[in-house]
Scaffold this motif. Structure first.
Motif, PDB file in Angstrom:
ATOM      1  N   GLN A  33      21.077 -26.328 -14.528  1.00  0.00           N
ATOM      2  CA  GLN A  33      21.265 -27.193 -15.691  1.00  0.00           C
ATOM      3  C   GLN A  33      21.520 -28.639 -15.247  1.00  0.00           C
ATOM      4  N   THR A 246      21.557 -35.473 -26.443  1.00  0.00           N
ATOM      5  CA  THR A 246      21.497 -34.079 -26.890  1.00  0.00           C
ATOM      6  C   THR A 246      21.910 -34.011 -28.355  1.00  0.00           C
ATOM      7  N   PRO A 275      27.554 -22.524 -29.365  1.00  0.00           N
ATOM      8  CA  PRO A 275      27.201 -23.719 -28.601  1.00  0.00           C
ATOM      9  C   PRO A 275      27.712 -25.015 -29.231  1.00  0.00           C
ATOM     10  N   ASN A 417      21.611 -28.191 -27.455  1.00  0.00           N
ATOM     11  CA  ASN A 417      21.505 -28.346 -26.009  1.00  0.00           C
ATOM     12  C   ASN A 417      20.259 -29.096 -25.575  1.00  0.00           C
TER      13      ASN A 417
END
Length: 630
Positions: A33, A246, A275, A417
């Motif tokens: 990531q 994001t 999330p 994300n």
């Protein structure tokens, strides 16, 4: 195509491309990531348009080297406007056999695979079900395979740093990043600066990562394995200042802006949940904007604090995901009854129950519409991309403050994300969301009392009186209220009237008409979507039009109330197709309200739609309609 000679004296061909999709994949402890995010940041700085898709396990640390532990990050960058993170990678970078097995099926024939060979031991191969080494048999013969001993080369580059072998090996993701940065002519200064800032308290670790990054770059520069490098020129954007963002960061900045535009203090009451947690993390950094963040002991306490702040004259906000909305439902109903402004952000994930915490879904629409006891209506707004989250927060806040109502904002994991370039708005272009608080008694019987449910004749919003204002003592709560006066009432006629007033207030929220993208004006099929399906739907429609067929596209931001012209738009087309990452929830609402036989296309795999799959679906519908007409 042009040819250049690199610093090592070796001639290297440079191929110019208009777009590339790269996927980094490895164990959840391999830093994929971070690697993908850094490559994304440099693509954004370079000026490419981009879209990303992080994909990682829900477990904090799945067993190393296993398929459940695979983490990946995909980036699509181009010299033109793009809508999705790409269907399939052109380049797959894998750090171990599990990453190869989990992702090789998505790589098209002829695609490039860069493999960290150090992890391809017999034990690791057996762990994921390989009977033989795919690097040595013919199973990868249809791809361009580049074996690189990343761990060994990284350890060699860091031999003089004094780091242990294990710590040195952890830097191999930066080696991979350096190699890909060389291959695609990405800038390096930003990554080195980032690493020094990230590990400012551990300068030895910072320098080790920088050495590994440079080693990857130099490996590409000196090895004979790579005869071609690639360039993707910058995209043309409207003038302005851009940054990579994001969805969760955009939501946080939207909350900051909403507080400033409304001139109200902001209180975020939240409980960490994937999330959505990054909204709390980001917002806690901005206390200088009169923002208070409360990490509550549970979901119920989080929304209770937010609603209490709204009662006290602040902008109350709460953030969560689907399971948290279920827990918050009673307090949301209280906000509906109290008729107080409240922003409720639901970053949807796969369900039911705990479901798929790190995967995306759009299955909370009916929960947002009906997930409370009694007739408990509230407006619903949904952003369509990471950058659009900022504007969606501003719009949801406008509605909440103007109509004195809780508002649900439905984001999802793909938006939260994912990232894209975002045009930073000018402060002077932001709307004025300021409110007027009650300042004097308003009793309709001429007394000196304050009646909490006296309404604005246009919006049906009740007055907002801050507790402690002299002469405006009032009481609200969860029991039914008498119209106007606000005292507890069990009168049947009053209850019927109050239910209808609350519904009429939501129905009367002003929202823009639905706009339809129908370039030719000849389309007989309309594709209607909401939320993060915007990108894949748009890309699928582009492909259908590229085949010479006409198709129309529209996307809903306001899901309650619907735009006033939605019924007319639906009836304008011979067929309406609604793709959703659920079992057809919007389709159900449209059929019930407009009596139109919309065609539902659904997916609940925890992953976004692919443009390719929607292209096939749309093509079949267009051909079916044209066949009927013929």
């Amino acid at each position: 195509m042009s040819t250049s000679v690199n610093g090592g004296g070796r001639a290297t061909k440079v191929t110019k491309l208009d777009r590339v999709v790269i996927r980094f994949a490895g164990d959840s402890g391999d830093g994929m990531q971070l690697t993908g995010d850094r490559f994304t940041s440099e693509a954004a700085s370079f000026g490419n348009d981009l879209a990303t898709l992080p994909n990682f396990p829900a477990e904090i640390r799945a067993p190393a080297g296993t398929l459940p532990g695979v983490s990946s990050f995909q980036i699509h960058f181009a010299d033109y406007d793009i809508l999705t993170p790409g269907d399939r990678p052109d380049v797959l970078v894998v750090m171990n056999p599990a990453a190869l097995k989990a992702n090789i099926g998505d790589l098209p024939v002829g695609g490039m695979v860069i493999v960290n060979t150090d992890e391809f031991s017999k034990r690791n191969l057996t762990k994921v079900g390989y009977d033989s080494d795919p690097l040595e048999d013919d199973s990868l013969s249809s791809f361009q395979v580049y074996p690189v001993a990343m761990a060994t080369l990284t350890q060699g580059a860091l031999a003089d740093t004094g780091l242990s072998k294990k710590d040195a090996e952890r830097c191999k993701n930066m080696f991979a990043l350096g190699l890909l940065s060389w291959m695609y002519h990405r800038p390096t200064e930003g990554t080195e600066r980032f690493l020094r800032e990230k590990f400012a308290r551990k300068p030895d670790i910072a320098e080790a990562n920088i050495l590994a990054f440079r080693a990857g770059w130099n490996y590409g520069e000196t090895t004979e394995a790579f005869a071609v490098t690639y360039e993707v020129p910058p995209a043309e954007f409207p003038a302005g200042t851009y940054r990579q963002i994001t969805g969760n960061a955009a939501l946080a900045y939207g909350i900051v802006a909403a507080g400033q535009c409304s001139r109200l203090p902001v209180l975020l009451g939240a409980y960490p949940i994937t999330p959505a947690s990054d909204i709390l993390h980001e917002l806690s950094k901005h206390k200088n904007f009169n923002i208070t963040t409360v990490q509550a002991e549970d979901e119920i306490a989080g929304i209770g604090a937010a609603l209490g702040a709204s009662y006290g004259g602040s902008l109350g906000v709460t953030t969560t995901s689907g399971p948290g909305i279920a827990l918050k439902s009673e307090t949301i109903g209280l906000a509906v009854m109290a008729e107080l402004p409240l922003l409720i952000i639901d970053v949807q994930r796969g369900g039911p129950s705990t479901g798929l915490p790190t995967k995306t879904e759009q299955a909370d629409l009916l929960l947002a519409m009906f997930g409370r006891n009694g007739e408990s209506p509230l407006p619903i707004v949904a952003p369509n991309s990471p950058g659009d989250c900022f504007d969606a927060v501003i719009e949801a806040t406008r509605i909440a403050l103007k109509y004195r109502t809780p508002v649900m904002l439905l984001s999802d994991g793909a938006i939260a994300n994912g990232s894209e370039p975002w045009l930073i708005p000018r402060v002077e272009d932001l709307p004025d969301l300021s409110v007027t608080f009650a300042s004097e008694p308003n009793a309709l019987d001429g007394s000196d009392e304050h009646w909490p449910y006296v309404r604005d004749t246009e919006t049906l919003a009740r007055e907002w009186a801050i507790p402690g204002t002299p002469g405006l003592q009032h009481r609200i709560g969860g029991l039914e209220k008498a119209d106007g006066k606000g005292s507890i009432s069990y009168d049947p006629d009053n209850h019927d009237r109050m239910v209808r007033l609350r519904q009429a207030k939501v129905d009367g929220v002003t929202v823009p008409d639905l706009e339809v993208d129908d370039p030719s004006g000849d389309a007989r099929v309309l594709v209607l979507g909401w939320g993060s399906s915007y990108g894949p739907i748009g890309a699928g429609c582009r492909r259908v039009r590229g085949q010479g067929m006409a198709i129309a596209q529209a996307h809903l931001r306001h899901l309650n109330p619907f735009p006033a012209n939605l019924g007319e738009v639906l009836r304008r087309y011979d067929r309406v197709v609604v793709p959703e990452m659920n079992m057809g929830q919007l389709a159900l609402l449209l059929r019930g309200k407009y009596l139109v036989d919309v065609r539902s296309y659904t997916k609940v795999a925890g992953l976004p739609f692919k443009a390719e799959e929607l292209q096939h679906v749309f093509t079949e519908h267009v051909q079916a309609v044209e066949g009927v007409r013929a």
